[in-house]
Design a protein around this motif. Sequence first.
Motif, PDB file in Angstrom:
ATOM      1  N   UNK A 127      17.939 -36.748 -56.376  1.00 17.22           N
ATOM      2  CA  UNK A 127      17.596 -35.331 -56.520  1.00 17.22           C
ATOM      3  C   UNK A 127      16.418 -34.937 -55.636  1.00 17.22           C
ATOM      4  N   UNK A 128      15.620 -35.920 -55.216  1.00 15.28           N
ATOM      5  CA  UNK A 128      14.437 -35.657 -54.392  1.00 15.28           C
ATOM      6  C   UNK A 128      14.781 -35.402 -52.932  1.00 15.28           C
ATOM      7  N   UNK A 129      16.021 -35.676 -52.556  1.00 16.73           N
ATOM      8  CA  UNK A 129      16.384 -35.601 -51.138  1.00 16.73           C
ATOM      9  C   UNK A 129      17.514 -34.601 -50.916  1.00 16.73           C
ATOM     10  N   UNK A 130      17.532 -34.043 -49.702  1.00 15.93           N
ATOM     11  CA  UNK A 130      18.612 -33.168 -49.247  1.00 15.93           C
ATOM     12  C   UNK A 130      19.326 -33.879 -48.102  1.00 15.93           C
ATOM     13  N   UNK A 131      20.566 -33.517 -47.862  1.00 18.38           N
ATOM     14  CA  UNK A 131      21.324 -34.098 -46.764  1.00 18.38           C
ATOM     15  C   UNK A 131      21.346 -33.105 -45.612  1.00 18.38           C
ATOM     16  N   UNK A 132      20.932 -33.560 -44.432  1.00 16.86           N
ATOM     17  CA  UNK A 132      20.883 -32.719 -43.236  1.00 16.86           C
ATOM     18  C   UNK A 132      21.629 -33.405 -42.102  1.00 16.86           C
ATOM     19  N   UNK A 133      21.867 -32.656 -41.026  1.00 11.99           N
ATOM     20  CA  UNK A 133      22.470 -33.217 -39.821  1.00 11.99           C
ATOM     21  C   UNK A 133      21.719 -32.672 -38.614  1.00 11.99           C
ATOM     22  N   UNK A 134      21.522 -33.548 -37.645  1.00  7.50           N
ATOM     23  CA  UNK A 134      20.898 -33.145 -36.388  1.00  7.50           C
ATOM     24  C   UNK A 134      21.948 -32.477 -35.523  1.00  7.50           C
ATOM     25  N   UNK A 135      21.615 -31.339 -34.964  1.00  6.98           N
ATOM     26  CA  UNK A 135      22.553 -30.620 -34.105  1.00  6.98           C
ATOM     27  C   UNK A 135      22.553 -31.177 -32.687  1.00  6.98           C
ATOM     28  N   UNK A 136      21.556 -32.006 -32.348  1.00  9.66           N
ATOM     29  CA  UNK A 136      21.510 -32.607 -31.017  1.00  9.66           C
ATOM     30  C   UNK A 136      22.210 -33.965 -30.984  1.00  9.66           C
ATOM     31  N   UNK A 137      21.747 -34.918 -31.803  1.00 12.06           N
ATOM     32  CA  UNK A 137      22.366 -36.258 -31.780  1.00 12.06           C
ATOM     33  C   UNK A 137      23.539 -36.368 -32.755  1.00 12.06           C
ATOM     34  N   UNK A 138      23.727 -35.348 -33.605  1.00  8.35           N
ATOM     35  CA  UNK A 138      24.841 -35.234 -34.555  1.00  8.35           C
ATOM     36  C   UNK A 138      24.771 -36.215 -35.718  1.00  8.35           C
ATOM     37  N   UNK A 139      23.668 -36.951 -35.866  1.00 10.33           N
ATOM     38  CA  UNK A 139      23.529 -37.922 -36.946  1.00 10.33           C
ATOM     39  C   UNK A 139      23.154 -37.221 -38.256  1.00 10.33           C
ATOM     40  N   UNK A 140      23.811 -37.594 -39.365  1.00 12.02           N
ATOM     41  CA  UNK A 140      23.365 -37.088 -40.676  1.00 12.02           C
ATOM     42  C   UNK A 140      22.145 -37.893 -41.124  1.00 12.02           C
TER      43      UNK A 140
END
Length: 181
Positions: free
Chosen positions: A161-174
């Motif tokens: 619950x402490x973390x969110x999931x994001x993705x980099x728009x440059x390297x495309x890594x989640x």
Amino acid sequence: MVTTTTAVEEELRRLAGSVPDPELPVLTLEELGVLRAVHVHGGGKVEVELTPTYTGCPALETMSLDIERVLHEHGVREVVVRTVLAPAWSTDDISDEGRRKLREFGIAPPRARQREASGPVAVELGPTRKVTGSPEPDGPVRCPYCGSAETELLSRFSSTACKALRRCLDCREPFDHFKEL
């Protein structure tokens, strides 16, 4: 009232603080900032104060048992782990070393914030993708892999619950982002 810390209490704090967090084992409880104090009372009883990252934190029991085990292994017979809710834990309590370790582990650490000393904490919900030219209130969430500020929110909740999931728009890594609290 000024309290002084003894050399024994400092050593016991070092031992208790070296326990890894059960959900983020790359961090110790000291680096996470949840270990508040260690007190030695008469008869060798040791009291450890922990502040959970949030009130319903399911890892609190494991943290307590791990602290008890480590201190018992070092000769402490009676250990009491007490939950302390005030002052509340915040991501500002994560040490610089903890932030470095999160980044190296592939988790974007919480952004540094300017915070009032006390009072309510504003929670803002905004768009998932950064709109060009509109800065995020606490600055960009940088990708822990390539350092890009061009990231998007995929989910407000991740493995904990402490973390969110994001993705980099440059390297495309989640990647996970440890949310600011």
